[in-house]
Design a protein around this motif. Structure first.
Motif, PDB file in Angstrom:
ATOM      1  N   PRO A  75     -13.692  21.279 -29.498  1.00  0.00           N
ATOM      2  CA  PRO A  75     -14.179  20.093 -28.786  1.00  0.00           C
ATOM      3  C   PRO A  75     -13.294  19.805 -27.578  1.00  0.00           C
ATOM      4  N   VAL A  76     -13.800  18.960 -26.668  1.00  0.00           N
ATOM      5  CA  VAL A  76     -13.006  18.601 -25.492  1.00  0.00           C
ATOM      6  C   VAL A  76     -12.514  17.160 -25.574  1.00  0.00           C
ATOM      7  N   ASP A  77     -12.579  16.566 -26.740  1.00  0.00           N
ATOM      8  CA  ASP A  77     -12.183  15.166 -26.915  1.00  0.00           C
ATOM      9  C   ASP A  77     -10.810  14.908 -26.304  1.00  0.00           C
ATOM     10  N   GLU A  80     -11.797  15.593 -21.277  1.00  0.00           N
ATOM     11  CA  GLU A  80     -13.039  15.657 -20.520  1.00  0.00           C
ATOM     12  C   GLU A  80     -12.827  15.899 -19.024  1.00  0.00           C
ATOM     13  N   GLN A  94     -20.663  26.923 -25.102  1.00  0.00           N
ATOM     14  CA  GLN A  94     -19.898  25.809 -25.647  1.00  0.00           C
ATOM     15  C   GLN A  94     -20.723  24.976 -26.616  1.00  0.00           C
ATOM     16  N   ILE A  97     -19.874  19.701 -28.309  1.00  0.00           N
ATOM     17  CA  ILE A  97     -19.792  18.855 -27.128  1.00  0.00           C
ATOM     18  C   ILE A  97     -20.868  17.780 -27.191  1.00  0.00           C
ATOM     19  N   GLN A 101     -20.043  14.055 -22.758  1.00  0.00           N
ATOM     20  CA  GLN A 101     -19.091  15.051 -22.265  1.00  0.00           C
ATOM     21  C   GLN A 101     -19.781  16.129 -21.445  1.00  0.00           C
ATOM     22  N   ALA A 102     -20.968  16.536 -21.886  1.00  0.00           N
ATOM     23  CA  ALA A 102     -21.737  17.535 -21.140  1.00  0.00           C
ATOM     24  C   ALA A 102     -22.101  17.021 -19.756  1.00  0.00           C
ATOM     25  N   HIS A 243     -21.141  14.891 -31.336  1.00  0.00           N
ATOM     26  CA  HIS A 243     -21.135  16.352 -31.202  1.00  0.00           C
ATOM     27  C   HIS A 243     -20.864  17.005 -32.545  1.00  0.00           C
TER      28      HIS A 243
END
Length: 259
Positions: A75-77, A80, A94, A97, A101-102, A243
């Motif tokens: 994840p990109v938590d 971002e 990916q 997400i 975030q996307a 996500h």
């Protein structure tokens, strides 16, 4: 317990990770099937009104020394603003997400999330069919085969995750999309396309569209039927900030104006 130990090892670095994420030489130098130069090479011109990414999005991380691939299993938590979306063939897209975030990742690349109508038009192709490749479902054309064992259940068994956590915390385990016969590289099912030249719009990953109420479309490798057939698949089962392993995306943008 060997099975448990091996199951907690993720593909994080070195050549193994690069091989799943770095595009092949010449990737992005794709000639549009319409012959148009109004969209970037990695995008297709749909209905002469919108550019749509040909492949489900991956992420690259912005660092002081340049860009590098972001692990598609992470994840990109909290990160971002460090990543942006790219559309490459032959890489793991990916998951993990959220729609929010996307949307940020698309904007960081000068693009945006597709509207629902734009997404459906790209999926159905110029022939306006239920599936990208035609009117009737064909087994094995897209990544919608469905595994005999649900991937969350398989990981939970390997890691001895408690049953009450199965459909909560386990849903974002990075190992899920590394299982065999699950998520595939972008464009691996080469026939899962249409005359626009967009790939994997049915199956592989759910794809977020620009809806603050939270809508994703197209289904994923375990489900392309429960919420509509093929390009008709749509669900608002989760919020825009949700996500898990199944949620992915692709970007759109307005085309350059013709002279």
């Amino acid at each position: 317990m060997k099975a448990k130990e091996s199951a907690t090892t993720t593909v994080k670095d070195g050549a193994a990770l690069e091989s799943t994420m770095a595009p092949e030489s010449g990737a992005g130098q794709v000639v549009s099937s319409t012959g148009s130069t109004r969209c970037p090479a990695e995008m297709a011109l749909v209905e002469d009104r919108v550019c749509v990414d040909r492949w489900e999005s991956s992420l690259v991380e912005l660092t002081p020394s340049g860009e590098r691939p972001w692990s598609p299993f992470d994840p990109v938590d909290g990160n971002e603003r460090r990543v942006r979306a790219v559309s490459w063939p032959g890489v793991i897209p990916q998951g993990y997400i959220s729609g929010r975030q996307a949307k940020m990742a698309c904007a960081a690349s000068g693009k945006r999330l597709c509207t629902s109508d734009e997404w459906v038009s790209a999926c159905r192709g110029p022939e306006d069919t239920t599936f990208p490749y035609g009117a009737q479902r064909q087994h094995g054309v897209c990544n919608d085969d469905e595994r005999p064992v649900h991937p969350v259940a398989e990981i939970a068994a390997l890691l001895e995750i408690k049953s009450e956590e199965l459909w909560t915390t386990a849903m974002n385990n990075p190992l899920i999309n590394q299982l065999s016969h699950a998520l595939l590289a972008t464009g691996e099912r080469a026939a899962c396309t249409n005359a626009y030249g967009v790939f994997d719009m049915v199956g592989n990953l759910h794809e977020w569209v620009d809806d603050p109420n939270g809508t994703f479309r197209g289904g994923y490798f375990m489900d392309t039927t429960r919420n509509g057939e093929g390009c008709k698949y749509s669900t608002t089962a989760h919020s825009f900030g949700y996500h898990d392993y199944s949620t992915g995306f692709r970007c759109c943008m307005d085309p350059e104006q013709a002279d």
